[in-house]
Design an enzyme around this catalytic site. Structure first.
Site, PDB file in Angstrom:
ATOM      1  N   LYS A 124      46.258  88.614  11.480  1.00 33.61           N
ATOM      2  CA  LYS A 124      46.188  89.087  12.867  1.00 33.61           C
ATOM      3  C   LYS A 124      44.769  88.905  13.356  1.00 33.61           C
ATOM      4  CE  LYS A 124      48.787  91.105  16.007  1.00 33.61           C
ATOM      5  NZ  LYS A 124      50.236  91.031  16.269  1.00 33.61           N
ATOM      6  N   ASP A 164      49.826  88.329  21.614  1.00 39.71           N
ATOM      7  CA  ASP A 164      50.106  89.754  21.401  1.00 39.71           C
ATOM      8  C   ASP A 164      49.649  90.428  22.699  1.00 39.71           C
ATOM      9  OD1 ASP A 164      50.817  91.805  19.087  1.00 39.71           O
ATOM     10  OD2 ASP A 164      49.097  92.672  20.086  1.00 39.71           O
TER      11      ASP A 164
HETATM   12  P1  NDP Z   1      51.775  92.661  26.753  1.00 37.91           P
HETATM   13  O1  NDP Z   1      50.307  92.608  26.906  1.00 37.91           O
HETATM   14  O2  NDP Z   1      52.617  91.602  27.349  1.00 37.91           O
HETATM   15  O3  NDP Z   1      52.321  94.071  27.287  1.00 37.91           O
HETATM   16  C1  NDP Z   1      51.846  95.257  26.768  1.00 37.91           C
HETATM   17  C2  NDP Z   1      52.398  96.397  27.611  1.00 37.91           C
HETATM   18  O4  NDP Z   1      52.049  97.630  27.018  1.00 37.91           O
HETATM   19  C3  NDP Z   1      51.822  96.414  29.007  1.00 37.91           C
HETATM   20  O5  NDP Z   1      52.752  96.979  29.889  1.00 37.91           O
HETATM   21  C4  NDP Z   1      50.611  97.326  28.823  1.00 37.91           C
HETATM   22  O6  NDP Z   1      50.156  97.941  30.026  1.00 37.91           O
HETATM   23  C5  NDP Z   1      51.154  98.353  27.876  1.00 37.91           C
HETATM   24  N1  NDP Z   1      50.064  98.919  27.089  1.00 37.91           N
HETATM   25  C6  NDP Z   1      49.144  98.247  26.370  1.00 37.91           C
HETATM   26  N2  NDP Z   1      48.267  99.081  25.800  1.00 37.91           N
HETATM   27  C7  NDP Z   1      48.654 100.309  26.189  1.00 37.91           C
HETATM   28  C8  NDP Z   1      48.155 101.615  25.948  1.00 37.91           C
HETATM   29  N3  NDP Z   1      47.082 101.791  25.164  1.00 37.91           N
HETATM   30  N4  NDP Z   1      48.821 102.672  26.501  1.00 37.91           N
HETATM   31  C9  NDP Z   1      49.911 102.472  27.285  1.00 37.91           C
HETATM   32  N5  NDP Z   1      50.415 101.259  27.561  1.00 37.91           N
HETATM   33  C10 NDP Z   1      49.806 100.211  27.012  1.00 37.91           C
HETATM   34  O7  NDP Z   1      52.028  92.771  25.175  1.00 37.91           O
HETATM   35  P2  NDP Z   1      53.384  92.526  24.378  1.00 37.91           P
HETATM   36  O8  NDP Z   1      54.547  92.919  25.205  1.00 37.91           O
HETATM   37  O9  NDP Z   1      53.306  91.178  23.786  1.00 37.91           O
HETATM   38  O10 NDP Z   1      53.201  93.558  23.172  1.00 37.91           O
HETATM   39  C11 NDP Z   1      53.693  94.902  23.222  1.00 37.91           C
HETATM   40  C12 NDP Z   1      53.821  95.437  21.808  1.00 37.91           C
HETATM   41  O11 NDP Z   1      54.740  94.621  21.062  1.00 37.91           O
HETATM   42  C13 NDP Z   1      52.537  95.452  20.981  1.00 37.91           C
HETATM   43  O12 NDP Z   1      52.569  96.553  20.092  1.00 37.91           O
HETATM   44  C14 NDP Z   1      52.634  94.167  20.170  1.00 37.91           C
HETATM   45  O13 NDP Z   1      51.858  94.215  18.995  1.00 37.91           O
HETATM   46  C15 NDP Z   1      54.122  94.165  19.870  1.00 37.91           C
HETATM   47  N6  NDP Z   1      54.675  92.860  19.492  1.00 37.91           N
HETATM   48  C16 NDP Z   1      54.572  91.786  20.326  1.00 37.91           C
HETATM   49  C17 NDP Z   1      55.125  90.576  19.969  1.00 37.91           C
HETATM   50  C18 NDP Z   1      55.139  89.400  20.889  1.00 37.91           C
HETATM   51  O14 NDP Z   1      55.811  88.426  20.555  1.00 37.91           O
HETATM   52  N7  NDP Z   1      54.474  89.433  22.035  1.00 37.91           N
HETATM   53  C19 NDP Z   1      55.752  90.389  18.642  1.00 37.91           C
HETATM   54  C20 NDP Z   1      55.891  91.606  17.879  1.00 37.91           C
HETATM   55  C21 NDP Z   1      55.326  92.779  18.291  1.00 37.91           C
HETATM   56  P3  NDP Z   1      48.895  97.313  30.809  1.00 37.91           P
HETATM   57  O15 NDP Z   1      49.403  96.074  31.439  1.00 37.91           O
HETATM   58  O16 NDP Z   1      48.516  98.374  31.762  1.00 37.91           O
HETATM   59  O17 NDP Z   1      47.854  97.070  29.765  1.00 37.91           O
END
Ligand code: NDP
Length: 444
Positions: A124, A164
């Site tokens: 990562k 991510d």
């Molecule tokens: P994105 O950046 O596309 O979206 C993240 C979302 O979560 C946004 O709505 C963001 O809000 C919100 N968010 C981020 N940090 C916080 C926080 N500290 N408190 C509250 N809300 C928060 O990321 P992904 O959708 O890709 O990833 C989301 C999760 O899924 C993560 O845990 C990631 O590790 C996991 N994941 C992702 C994969 C992928 O293929 N993308 C694969 C496997 C797991 P804002 O826009 O305001 O920051």
């Protein structure tokens, strides 16, 4: 050394890295029955080795903002374990990123990747850079500087990053572009690329779709389905959006979304038209979810989270530790039937304990969100073949992989003495595969 001693050593050696400690603790708590059945893992000190990354890189990322000022961020890549394949795992750009977050994510990735059945090790990376509020040019200059250093450490058979939090199609484009420019090689060094230049169809959808496939498999196993169920989802990024999409397709009603500033509650459900609005808001305008509440005149809670709203199924898809013991109790009081983790480690240990003490069906992240890395594995296969498969082919394979993961994890839970405990199932099945490979390959 006992598992408790290994854990103490991890805490001593990695001070202040709480998320990493939490991720290690969860795995070590699960693998006791494995160690009892496999003394060969004990004598080869597999656990002491597996909690220590093979390599940790920390580097300076200098870049110039639109005002001409030099800024400096910190870049990370943790190459955790390559016993079953090249390091594989995403890159996160978020101000909260520090070594402990990258290590927790890299550690979880080892076992998740093993569950997919594909040849991928765990790694990562990321940076404390915040893409929010930056111009496209600033994001590009940052990505180019980040990649200038990372290029020397990655490669299609060495380490293959992906996206991510904060790293989507735009960032992957800039990162890949700089790698190609520095190496003069067009090769599969990233996954999550645009399908126009080497990406797999179905990769953007894969984590969210995979989460819903696995959750639905778990429900089916208990005589239930997603049809007509009320679902709460947190986040509104990549994973949340495609989880919503697949829930709609399966006839469920999704009533919440959130971002780091707040949460919306739409009791009528977020339908296809509203989903189009969300995609434009989040992926094009990069706005706040609050605007949804203004557009559709629904409830918005500043800094709120979705867990207080009544639902049958909860899908945390934002970030780590976003669902704590209190939230779990409220979900339970409101009659939640199942929880599927889209984000990595979104439930705190207290929340997981509450779900496990009751009959709530709980699908842990290592299994539930493995769809993303699975299709990344399929993207690597397509890149090696210089072919691209149709969306339907990729989606069919994804469904097969998620069903396979559910089966593997359920069987492993049964084998190690606690049927239905998918946390135990995911940790033991993932661990077994990597531990065997490490044993076969000697003390390295
Ligand atoms: P994105 O950046 O596309 O979206 C993240 C979302 O979560 C946004 O709505 C963001 O809000 C919100 N968010 C981020 N940090 C916080 C926080 N500290 N408190 C509250 N809300 C928060 O990321 P992904 O959708 O890709 O990833 C989301 C999760 O899924 C993560 O845990 C990631 O590790 C996991 N994941 C992702 C994969 C992928 O293929 N993308 C694969 C496997 C797991 P804002 O826009 O305001 O920051």
């Amino acid at each position: 050394m006992t598992l408790e001693k290994v854990y103490e050593q991890v805490v001593d050696r990695n001070p202040g890295e709480e998320e990493f400690h939490q991720a290690v603790r969860e795995v070590l708590e699960s693998i006791e029955p494995v160690m009892e059945k496999h003394p060969e893992f004990v004598s080869a000190n597999i656990v002491e080795r597996i909690v220590e990354p093979e390599r940790q890189l920390i580097f300076r990322v200098p870049w110039i903002d639109d005002g001409g000022e030099v800024r400096v961020n910190r870049g990370f890549r943790v190459q955790f374990n390559s016993a079953i394949g090249p390091y594989k795992g995403g890159i996160r750009f978020h101000p909260s990123v520090y070594l402990g977050i990258i290590k927790f994510l890299g550690f979880e990735q080892i076992f998740k990747n093993a569950l997919t059945g594909l040849a991928m090790g765990g790694g990562k990376g990321g940076s404390d850079f915040d893409p929010k509020g930056k111009s496209d040019n600033e994001v590009m200059r940052f990505c180019q500087s980040f990649m200038t250093e990372l290029t020397r450490h990655v490669g299609p058979d060495t380490d293959v990053p992906a996206g991510d939090i904060g790293v989507g199609a735009r960032e992957i484009g800039y990162l890949f572009g700089q790698y190609r420019r520095l190496t003069n090689r067009f090769e599969g060094v990233f996954t999550g690329k645009s399908p126009e230049w080497g990406g797999s169809l179905g990769r953007p959808e894969a984590t969210g779709y995979g989460l819903v496939y696995l959750t639905s498999e778990m429900l089916k196993d208990h005589g239930e389905s997603l049809k007509d169920k009320t679902v709460t989802i947190s986040g509104s990024g990549n994973v949340a959006q495609f989880a919503l999409d697949k829930c709609l397709e399966m006839g469920a009603k999704v009533v919440t979304l959130s971002d780091s500033t707040g949460c919306i509650y739409d009791p009528d459900g977020i339908d296809r038209d509203k989903f189009e609005y969300v995609k434009e808001l989040k992926n094009v305008r990069r706005g706040r979810i609050q605007e949804y509440a203004e557009e559709y005149d629904v409830e918005y809670e500043d800094r709120g989270r979705p867990w207080k709203y009544e639902c049958d199924i909860a899908l945390p898809c934002a970030t780590q530790n976003e669902l704590d013991g209190k939230d779990a109790q409220v979900l339970l009081d409101n009659g939640v039937m199942a929880v599927g983790e889209g984000a990595n480690m979104p439930s705190t240990p207290e929340a997981i304990e509450i779900f496990q003490e009751t009959d709530v069906l709980f699908a842990p992240a290592k299994a539930a969100n493995a769809g993303g890395v699975s299709v990344s594995g399929l993207e690597m296969a397509q890149n090696s073949q210089r072919l691209s498969w149709s969306f339907e082919e990729v989606d069919d394979r994804l469904q097969g992989i998620m069903k396979g993961i559910y089966k593997t994890v359920s069987k492993s839970a049964e084998r190690f003495g606690d049927e239905g405990n998918l946390v135990l199932g995911a940790n033991t099945a993932g661990f077994m595969k990597v531990a065997k490979a490490m044993l076969d390959q000697g003390v390295i």
